[in-house]
Enzyme design. Structure first.
Site, PDB file in Angstrom:
ATOM      1  N   THR A 196      13.730   5.084  -1.152  1.00 55.35           N
ATOM      2  CA  THR A 196      14.708   5.702  -2.047  1.00 55.35           C
ATOM      3  C   THR A 196      16.099   5.349  -1.566  1.00 55.35           C
ATOM      4  O   THR A 196      16.324   5.183  -0.367  1.00 55.35           O
ATOM      5  CB  THR A 196      14.563   7.234  -2.115  1.00 55.35           C
ATOM      6  OG1 THR A 196      15.555   7.760  -2.998  1.00 55.35           O
ATOM      7  CG2 THR A 196      14.743   7.886  -0.754  1.00 55.35           C
ATOM      8  N   SER A 238      19.429  -4.823 -17.436  1.00 59.28           N
ATOM      9  CA  SER A 238      18.084  -4.484 -16.964  1.00 59.28           C
ATOM     10  C   SER A 238      17.207  -4.037 -18.128  1.00 59.28           C
ATOM     11  O   SER A 238      17.693  -3.660 -19.204  1.00 59.28           O
ATOM     12  CB  SER A 238      18.155  -3.366 -15.919  1.00 59.28           C
ATOM     13  OG  SER A 238      18.530  -2.148 -16.539  1.00 59.28           O
ATOM     14  N   THR A 273      11.747  -4.262 -10.209  1.00 60.33           N
ATOM     15  CA  THR A 273      11.942  -4.758  -8.842  1.00 60.33           C
ATOM     16  C   THR A 273      11.475  -3.723  -7.824  1.00 60.33           C
ATOM     17  O   THR A 273      10.804  -4.058  -6.829  1.00 60.33           O
ATOM     18  CB  THR A 273      13.423  -5.094  -8.606  1.00 60.33           C
ATOM     19  OG1 THR A 273      13.822  -6.122  -9.506  1.00 60.33           O
ATOM     20  CG2 THR A 273      13.657  -5.552  -7.171  1.00 60.33           C
ATOM     21  N   ARG A 274      11.799  -2.475  -8.068  1.00 57.96           N
ATOM     22  CA  ARG A 274      11.407  -1.411  -7.144  1.00 57.96           C
ATOM     23  C   ARG A 274       9.885  -1.277  -7.093  1.00 57.96           C
ATOM     24  O   ARG A 274       9.296  -1.123  -6.026  1.00 57.96           O
ATOM     25  CB  ARG A 274      12.049  -0.086  -7.561  1.00 57.96           C
ATOM     26  CG  ARG A 274      13.559  -0.089  -7.469  1.00 57.96           C
ATOM     27  CD  ARG A 274      14.153   1.256  -7.822  1.00 57.96           C
ATOM     28  NE  ARG A 274      15.612   1.185  -7.928  1.00 57.96           N
ATOM     29  CZ  ARG A 274      16.418   2.226  -7.870  1.00 57.96           C
ATOM     30  NH1 ARG A 274      15.920   3.433  -7.716  1.00 57.96           N
ATOM     31  NH2 ARG A 274      17.720   2.080  -7.973  1.00 57.96           N
ATOM     32  N   SER A 323      18.554   7.381  -2.694  1.00 58.73           N
ATOM     33  CA  SER A 323      19.218   8.622  -3.088  1.00 58.73           C
ATOM     34  C   SER A 323      19.261   9.619  -1.938  1.00 58.73           C
ATOM     35  O   SER A 323      18.219  10.058  -1.438  1.00 58.73           O
ATOM     36  CB  SER A 323      18.474   9.242  -4.279  1.00 58.73           C
ATOM     37  OG  SER A 323      18.849  10.586  -4.475  1.00 58.73           O
ATOM     38  N   ARG A 364      20.251  12.642  -2.295  1.00 57.48           N
ATOM     39  CA  ARG A 364      19.758  13.894  -2.876  1.00 57.48           C
ATOM     40  C   ARG A 364      18.248  14.008  -2.726  1.00 57.48           C
ATOM     41  O   ARG A 364      17.723  15.038  -2.293  1.00 57.48           O
ATOM     42  CB  ARG A 364      20.135  13.944  -4.368  1.00 57.48           C
ATOM     43  CG  ARG A 364      19.491  15.082  -5.150  1.00 57.48           C
ATOM     44  CD  ARG A 364      19.808  14.968  -6.629  1.00 57.48           C
ATOM     45  NE  ARG A 364      19.360  13.713  -7.201  1.00 57.48           N
ATOM     46  CZ  ARG A 364      18.118  13.490  -7.629  1.00 57.48           C
ATOM     47  NH1 ARG A 364      17.207  14.440  -7.554  1.00 57.48           N
ATOM     48  NH2 ARG A 364      17.780  12.317  -8.128  1.00 57.48           N
ATOM     49  N   ARG A 365      17.550  12.955  -3.072  1.00 58.38           N
ATOM     50  CA  ARG A 365      16.084  12.978  -2.973  1.00 58.38           C
ATOM     51  C   ARG A 365      15.637  13.098  -1.523  1.00 58.38           C
ATOM     52  O   ARG A 365      14.727  13.860  -1.198  1.00 58.38           O
ATOM     53  CB  ARG A 365      15.503  11.725  -3.619  1.00 58.38           C
ATOM     54  CG  ARG A 365      15.595  11.723  -5.137  1.00 58.38           C
ATOM     55  CD  ARG A 365      15.256  10.362  -5.712  1.00 58.38           C
ATOM     56  NE  ARG A 365      15.201  10.398  -7.171  1.00 58.38           N
ATOM     57  CZ  ARG A 365      15.354   9.331  -7.952  1.00 58.38           C
ATOM     58  NH1 ARG A 365      15.583   8.141  -7.410  1.00 58.38           N
ATOM     59  NH2 ARG A 365      15.280   9.448  -9.265  1.00 58.38           N
ATOM     60  N   ARG A 378      16.546  -0.511  -3.524  1.00 56.20           N
ATOM     61  CA  ARG A 378      17.486  -0.860  -4.590  1.00 56.20           C
ATOM     62  C   ARG A 378      16.803  -1.808  -5.566  1.00 56.20           C
ATOM     63  O   ARG A 378      15.731  -2.333  -5.323  1.00 56.20           O
ATOM     64  CB  ARG A 378      18.724  -1.538  -3.995  1.00 56.20           C
ATOM     65  CG  ARG A 378      19.617  -0.632  -3.167  1.00 56.20           C
ATOM     66  CD  ARG A 378      20.393   0.365  -3.994  1.00 56.20           C
ATOM     67  NE  ARG A 378      21.024  -0.244  -5.161  1.00 56.20           N
ATOM     68  CZ  ARG A 378      22.138  -0.958  -5.147  1.00 56.20           C
ATOM     69  NH1 ARG A 378      22.770  -1.159  -3.991  1.00 56.20           N
ATOM     70  NH2 ARG A 378      22.638  -1.471  -6.251  1.00 56.20           N
ATOM     71  N   GLY A 379      17.477  -2.062  -6.674  1.00 60.70           N
ATOM     72  CA  GLY A 379      16.949  -2.966  -7.687  1.00 60.70           C
ATOM     73  C   GLY A 379      16.599  -2.242  -8.962  1.00 60.70           C
ATOM     74  O   GLY A 379      16.582  -1.014  -9.012  1.00 60.70           O
ATOM     75  N   ASN A 380      16.306  -3.009 -10.030  1.00 60.63           N
ATOM     76  CA  ASN A 380      15.911  -2.373 -11.283  1.00 60.63           C
ATOM     77  C   ASN A 380      14.492  -1.805 -11.154  1.00 60.63           C
ATOM     78  O   ASN A 380      13.829  -1.968 -10.120  1.00 60.63           O
ATOM     79  CB  ASN A 380      16.042  -3.350 -12.460  1.00 60.63           C
ATOM     80  CG  ASN A 380      15.134  -4.571 -12.329  1.00 60.63           C
ATOM     81  OD1 ASN A 380      13.988  -4.464 -11.906  1.00 60.63           O
ATOM     82  ND2 ASN A 380      15.646  -5.733 -12.693  1.00 60.63           N
ATOM     83  N   VAL A 381      14.033  -1.157 -12.196  1.00 58.19           N
ATOM     84  CA  VAL A 381      12.742  -0.457 -12.127  1.00 58.19           C
ATOM     85  C   VAL A 381      11.612  -1.392 -11.729  1.00 58.19           C
ATOM     86  O   VAL A 381      10.824  -1.108 -10.812  1.00 58.19           O
ATOM     87  CB  VAL A 381      12.437   0.222 -13.483  1.00 58.19           C
ATOM     88  CG1 VAL A 381      11.006   0.756 -13.496  1.00 58.19           C
ATOM     89  CG2 VAL A 381      13.418   1.354 -13.751  1.00 58.19           C
ATOM     90  N   CYS A 388      27.567   9.917  -7.330  1.00 56.16           N
ATOM     91  CA  CYS A 388      26.110   9.756  -7.357  1.00 56.16           C
ATOM     92  C   CYS A 388      25.481   9.892  -5.973  1.00 56.16           C
ATOM     93  O   CYS A 388      24.297  10.198  -5.856  1.00 56.16           O
ATOM     94  CB  CYS A 388      25.752   8.385  -7.925  1.00 56.16           C
ATOM     95  SG  CYS A 388      26.428   8.065  -9.550  1.00 56.16           S
ATOM     96  N   ARG A 440      24.216  -2.799 -19.650  1.00 59.50           N
ATOM     97  CA  ARG A 440      23.728  -3.610 -18.542  1.00 59.50           C
ATOM     98  C   ARG A 440      22.494  -4.377 -19.019  1.00 59.50           C
ATOM     99  O   ARG A 440      21.927  -4.082 -20.066  1.00 59.50           O
ATOM    100  CB  ARG A 440      23.381  -2.729 -17.343  1.00 59.50           C
ATOM    101  CG  ARG A 440      24.593  -2.001 -16.773  1.00 59.50           C
ATOM    102  CD  ARG A 440      24.169  -0.887 -15.826  1.00 59.50           C
ATOM    103  NE  ARG A 440      23.402  -1.400 -14.705  1.00 59.50           N
ATOM    104  CZ  ARG A 440      22.508  -0.678 -14.007  1.00 59.50           C
ATOM    105  NH1 ARG A 440      22.278   0.579 -14.336  1.00 59.50           N
ATOM    106  NH2 ARG A 440      21.871  -1.209 -13.000  1.00 59.50           N
ATOM    107  N   LYS A 451      23.670  10.220 -15.714  1.00 56.00           N
ATOM    108  CA  LYS A 451      23.798  10.608 -14.307  1.00 56.00           C
ATOM    109  C   LYS A 451      24.583   9.571 -13.494  1.00 56.00           C
ATOM    110  O   LYS A 451      25.046   9.869 -12.401  1.00 56.00           O
ATOM    111  CB  LYS A 451      22.421  10.826 -13.679  1.00 56.00           C
ATOM    112  CG  LYS A 451      21.593   9.571 -13.473  1.00 56.00           C
ATOM    113  CD  LYS A 451      20.317   9.877 -12.702  1.00 56.00           C
ATOM    114  CE  LYS A 451      19.520   8.603 -12.442  1.00 56.00           C
ATOM    115  NZ  LYS A 451      18.337   8.860 -11.609  1.00 56.00           N
ATOM    116  N   ASP A 452      24.745   8.337 -14.040  1.00 56.41           N
ATOM    117  CA  ASP A 452      25.504   7.306 -13.326  1.00 56.41           C
ATOM    118  C   ASP A 452      27.000   7.417 -13.543  1.00 56.41           C
ATOM    119  O   ASP A 452      27.782   6.754 -12.857  1.00 56.41           O
ATOM    120  CB  ASP A 452      25.058   5.908 -13.790  1.00 56.41           C
ATOM    121  CG  ASP A 452      23.638   5.566 -13.352  1.00 56.41           C
ATOM    122  OD1 ASP A 452      23.173   6.168 -12.366  1.00 56.41           O
ATOM    123  OD2 ASP A 452      23.012   4.716 -13.997  1.00 56.41           O
TER     124      ASP A 452
END
Length: 530
Positions: free
Chosen positions: A128, A12, A155-156, A130, A132-133, A150-153, A246, A10, A80-81
């Protein structure tokens, strides 16, 4: 190998770092590579929560299609993805070393409340995507609000910077790999065995190839981390047996210790709003380990305890009580000891050269601060257990060391590694065991300050609960002065010093992974009764 290996990734920053990390590893064994950037469904659809996206593998499907079409030779994924089952014709040929799988909470500095668990202000909004979180955080902080993130690191992080949230949760691995400057935020790290059990295989990279490419498979064994592969295989099989993607509120973390014993923490809930069940088990083998974990979560076909006794008072909001209430397990909570202060005044001079103050219990914290000590801001605090850490937080104190093991000797070794040679004050009970003090070097100045003593209650009533939880050696002495175990009763001991009492009695007991309410919830959930 003469051919140039094409690595699919990808686009990112984090995905490119991961691909280049594998590229560098291959370069060290003289394998030539090139990168090819591929967009995925997960990159294109940014307005939905992850659990609303169709199917599984929305960050990986396109990469896998390119592999099968032979336009790339190798795909690098965040493990994990990945779905737990490879598409026909593809395999995971190797995995990377494991980056620290902890989670971190980034908090806007004006939204920090250090008196709260996890340091996010009351009713704070946390970003988040997630489930799970969210499920696990709600269990320890029911006041928090959650919004999709959402978004890449980058962006978040920018969304947090723009104050769309008070805090966001991220995997520590991504932050470490990108070496981002996060100094503008307050950072709270959550260990993988604490309030947030990570996603299966979090912190690990997966190298996926075509099954037919035997030549490349053999080469990749030179960079494969076999120990990591063995441990995450347990986590991935748990995920597979639950048939979870996920978006399932499932955390699983497996760690092999120096004696080759596997320790596994698992958490699961139905959705992001349900209080999760947590399990901790150990095994000397991975054979049938995932199946054993799955069976423990099959509540319909196993018999949980009907009643649990614990030798301390519990508030109605306590984590342990709520974990039992979820399954309608009756709680009998009563302390079998009482404590009284031994001093009523403290000489301020005692703190003049103190570097650390170390507490082994919440009682020590309560009695010490009732003396209204005047303390320098430079003094650091150490504690045994997350319960003591929370007690200090509520007093507005920052804790620099938390011993999370049930083995006080292990905690002593960890604390000695950072505090040897300094001056340490130990406010404690009369006749305390001094395990931490005994683990420090001769150059360390130790100041013992006896501030309370423990008195055993007399004529303690017997409990007929299925499980008896003892929180200290004194409570064991008080209970068994007048009582015996009933047939079938099971014992849980907080801390090895408490467990030692049962060893002297020749009684089997269960030791939680951590000496706190989460640790208790984990072991009691795993107990079957006849």
């Amino acid at each position: 190998m003469d051919r140039i290996i094409t690595i699919g990734t990808r686009g990112s920053d984090l995905a490119l770092w991961q691909a280049n990390h594998i590229k560098d590893k291959l370069a060290k064994i003289n394998i030539k590579t090139e990168l090819k950037i591929i967009k995925t469904q997960g990159d294109n659809i940014l307005n939905l929560r992850l659990d609303k996206l169709e199917g599984k593998g929305f960050f990986t499907k396109e990469l896998e299609e390119h592999l099968l079409e032979k336009s790339i030779d190798l795909a690098v994924h965040s493990h994990k993805d990945l779905p737990t089952v490879n598409p026909p014709g593809l395999i995971i040929a190797a995995v990377s070393e494991r980056e620290n799988p902890s989670e971190i909470i980034l908090i806007l500095k004006d939204c920090v409340d250090s008196s709260k668990k996890l340091s996010v202000k009351h009713n704070g909004t946390v970003g988040t995507s997630s489930n799970r979180r969210q499920s696990q955080l709600l269990a320890v902080r029911p006041d928090l609000e959650f919004e999709n993130l959402r978004g890449n690191v980058n962006t978040r992080i920018q969304k947090l910077r723009d104050e769309n949230y008070d805090a966001i949760i991220m995997a520590r691995a991504g932050m470490s790999r990108l070496k981002l400057d996060l100094s503008e935020f307050y950072i709270e790290e959550i260990e993988p065995t604490a309030e947030l059990v990570p996603a299966p295989s979090q912190g690990v990279l997966a190298i996926q190839i075509r099954e037919e490419d035997k030549e490349l498979f053999d080469i990749l064994q030179l960079i494969n981390d076999a120990d990591v592969a063995e441990q995450i295989a347990v986590e991935r099989k748990v995920l597979n047996l639950f048939d979870g993607g996920c978006h399932m509120p499932l955390g699983c973390y497996c760690k092999k210790d120096e004696e080759s014993v596997f320790h596994v923490w698992t958490t699961k809930s139905i959705d992001q709003d349900e209080f999760p069940d947590r399990l901790y088990i150990t095994s000397k083998t991975t054979e049938d380990l995932a199946e054993k974990i799955l069976s423990k979560f099959d509540i319909a076909n196993r018999k949980l305890p009907k009643k649990v006794f614990i030798s301390r008072e519990l508030s109605e909001h306590s984590y342990f009580r709520r974990s039992l209430d979820k399954h309608e397990i009756e709680v009998e909570a009563r302390s079998l000891i009482r404590t009284v202060p031994t001093i009523h005044k403290i000489d301020p001079y005692i703190f003049k050269h103190v570097d650390w103050i170390f507490f082994s219990s919440k009682n020590g914290i309560e009695y010490f601060f009732s003396l209204m000590p005047l303390l320098s801001k430079e003094i650091k605090f150490g504690v045994v257990g997350r319960g003591s850490e929370e007690a200090l937080r509520q007093l507005g104190r920052t804790v620099s060391f938390v011993g999370e093991s049930s083995d006080t000797q292990e905690i002593a070794e960890e604390f000695a590694a950072i505090a040897n040679g300094q001056t340490i004050l130990f406010p404690s009970a009369k006749d305390s065991l001094r395990t931490i003090q005994n683990g420090l070097s001769a150059e360390t100045k130790i100041i013992d300050l006896t501030i309370y003593e423990t008195i055993l209650e007399e004529n303690v009533n017997e409990s007929f609960a299925d499980v008896l939880v003892f929180t200290s050696p004194s409570n064991v002495d008080a209970y068994f002065a007048d009582n015996l175990l009933s047939p079938g009763q099971q014992i849980v001991a907080i801390g090895k010093s408490t467990g030692k009492k049962f060893e002297e009695m020749g009684v089997d007991y269960i030791l939680p992974a951590s000496p706190d309410e989460i640790g208790l919830a984990e072991v009691v959930f795993g107990i079957d009764v006849n």
